[in-house]
Design a protein around this motif. Structure first.
Motif, mmCIF file in Angstrom:
data_model
loop_
_atom_site.group_PDB
_atom_site.id
_atom_site.type_symbol
_atom_site.label_atom_id
_atom_site.label_comp_id
_atom_site.label_asym_id
_atom_site.label_seq_id
_atom_site.Cartn_x
_atom_site.Cartn_y
_atom_site.Cartn_z
ATOM 1 N N GLU A 1 0.843 -1.212 0.000
ATOM 2 C CA GLU A 1 0.000 0.000 0.000
ATOM 3 C C GLU A 1 0.873 1.255 0.000
ATOM 4 O O GLU A 1 0.581 2.229 -0.708
ATOM 5 N N ARG B 1 0.932 4.134 -2.820
ATOM 6 C CA ARG B 1 0.587 5.512 -2.454
ATOM 7 C C ARG B 1 1.717 6.484 -2.853
ATOM 8 O O ARG B 1 1.451 7.594 -3.328
ATOM 9 N N GLU C 1 1.539 7.052 -6.510
ATOM 10 C CA GLU C 1 0.363 7.886 -6.770
ATOM 11 C C GLU C 1 0.678 9.366 -6.495
ATOM 12 O O GLU C 1 0.350 10.246 -7.292
ATOM 13 N N ARG D 1 -4.266 9.319 3.621
ATOM 14 C CA ARG D 1 -5.309 10.314 3.312
ATOM 15 C C ARG D 1 -5.834 10.929 4.617
ATOM 16 O O ARG D 1 -6.468 10.229 5.411
#
Lengths: 234, 228
Positions: B101, B105, B108, B141
């Motif tokens: 993850e 991320r 991204e 986030r």
């Protein structure tokens, strides 16, 4: 324990090259200590433990500057709390001290610098003393440095004074008289540890337990005090 | 709706009798952008640090809704000898993000912020370093994004780009608390504007309900408070 935080802080310290001066002094000190051969085991380990004590304090004092205030705040937010961050920072300093401990213990054996094989009991005693002294030194370095002490020069002077006095305490008392002992009672019990390592037979039973347990309790108190003061400063 | 972050009568001081901020009441809800303006030394950084959970208030209470994630970007971002991806990976591990993850991320964010693979952050321009600062703040986030003068010292193009990114996070539902001191700061994209002076927070009016008759309110307050 947040291993990611400890590793990040150690890695950041290494990347800052602040480790270089204390490491250089440590290596030179170790080589000078074993320049002549052969050497008595426990006396040599006692000397290297003092070296580890000073160098660990230097590392602890230099840790803050490796990242800076804002990066400390960022890391604290990612760690979840200021306390978690400070615990990680303390462990990172201890981890650096542990590397020094192992180097100080293994180097003379690997280099064949001793006059006799190191017995298991001696090794364990030396290991414990090195770990305790490096932890004491590291905690002192954290406590007596920026941002706990605002002025860098004051911090360095205070740290050096405490380190030196804690080692030469018994020599000073022999000169000025035992009556002055209460003046030195708050100093870190570094000299007691070094004595305990050099004279393991003299420290038996309860006294032996006190020799090894008191520095742990003292170090714990230093870490607690550091966490309290540093939390206020953040 | 329960606020994500709530401050009640919050004060902070290092020397008794000399508060840096005092009597702060504030509630921030999901998706809101609160802009706080104030001059140098007005207590903006101290206030944001308390909101981000760095340090404890000397008085009052800072409450967070359960499970709220906070991202924080300080004004001064010391440039470390890490590459951006490496730095973010370390912070993700501190957050205990799973490796897969975390890698996803970071890729991204590198795309979103249009960051080219580059050397250590020490060699970055101020704008590039500020992007890394913002990237670390949104690595997980955040429900609340706390930004201390994110546009300060950036050229107009970099400011526009960062503002675009902030608005993208707002669209994703993050509440944003942002400080600045420049005239016109956050006008047009902040829902609420508050002013901090001598450690006290004044929130004259919700911009969403600001009437045309009072269009000069902000300018008047700036004038009264001697800022902007």
């Amino acid at each position: 324990m947040n291993a990611g935080l400890v590793w990040y802080l150690v890695y950041g310290y290494l990347r800052s090259y602040r480790y270089f001066p204390p490491l250089l002094v440590f290596l030179i000190g170790l080589m000078l200590l074993y320049a002549n051969r052969p050497n008595p085991v426990m006396e040599s380990y006692a000397a290297s433990s003092v070296l580890v004590y000073f160098v660990s304090a230097w590392i602890g004092a230099g840790f803050h500057g490796a990242v800076g205030d804002a990066q400390e705040h960022i890391a604290a937010v990612h760690a979840g709390s200021v306390r978690a961050y400070l615990a990680g920072k303390t462990l990172a300093v201890f981890a650096c001290g542990l590397v020094l401990d192992l180097a100080a213990l293994v180097y003379p054996v690997a280099a064949g610098s001793f006059d006799a094989p190191v017995r298991a009991g001696e090794w364990l005693t030396a290991l414990l003393a090195h770990i305790e002294l490096s932890a004491l030194g590291g905690a002192l370095g954290l406590l007596l440095s920026h941002p706990i002490v605002q002025k860098g020069t004051h911090a360095t002077a205070a740290l050096l004074l405490v380190l030196i006095l804690s080692i030469v305490r018994d020599g000073i008392l022999a000169e000025i008289g035992e009556g002055f002992a209460p003046l030195f009672v708050l100093l870190p019990p570094a000299a007691t540890l070094v004595d305990g390592m050099m004279n393991p037979d003299m420290a038996t039973g309860m006294r032996s337990a006190a020799v090894w347990a008191w520095p742990l309790a003292y170090g714990g108190a230093l870490c607690w005090l550091y966490a309290r003061l540093a939390e206020r400063k953040m | 709706m329960e606020p994500l972050i709530e401050l009640r009568n919050v004060g902070k001081w290092y020397t008794p009798g000399r508060p840096i901020i005092t009597g702060i009441d504030l509630a921030v809800h999901r998706g809101q952008v609160l802009a706080i303006r104030g001059g140098n030394g007005s207590g903006k950084t101290t206030l944001l640090k308390l909101i981000a959970g760095i340090g404890r208030p000397s008085a009052g209470v800072v409450r967070r809704a359960p499970g709220v994630t906070v991202g924080y970007a300080p004004e001064r971002f010391e440039r470390l000898r890490f590459r951006a991806e490496e730095y973010l990976a370390h912070l993700g591990r501190i957050r205990r993000m799973p490796g897969e993850e975390l890698g996803r991320r970071i890729r991204e964010l590198m795309d979103l912020f249009q960051m080219p693979p580059a050397g250590p952050i020490t060699r970055f321009s101020k704008g590039m370093a500020q992007k890394v600062n913002l990237m670390q703040a949104v690595l997980v986030r955040p429900d609340v994004l706390v930004l201390d003068e994110p546009l300060s010292g950036l050229d107009a193009k970099a400011q526009a780009e960062l503002t675009r990114l902030l608005l993208a996070f707002r669209r994703e539902g993050s509440a944003i608390i942002v400080t600045g001191h420049e005239p016109g700061f956050a006008e047009g994209w902040a829902d609420r504007m508050a002013f901090l002076r001598n450690g006290r927070l004044e929130e004259p009016r919700n911009r969403a309900t600001e009437s045309s008759e009072d269009a000069d309110t902000s300018a008047w307050i700036c004038d009264q408070w001697g800022i902007g």
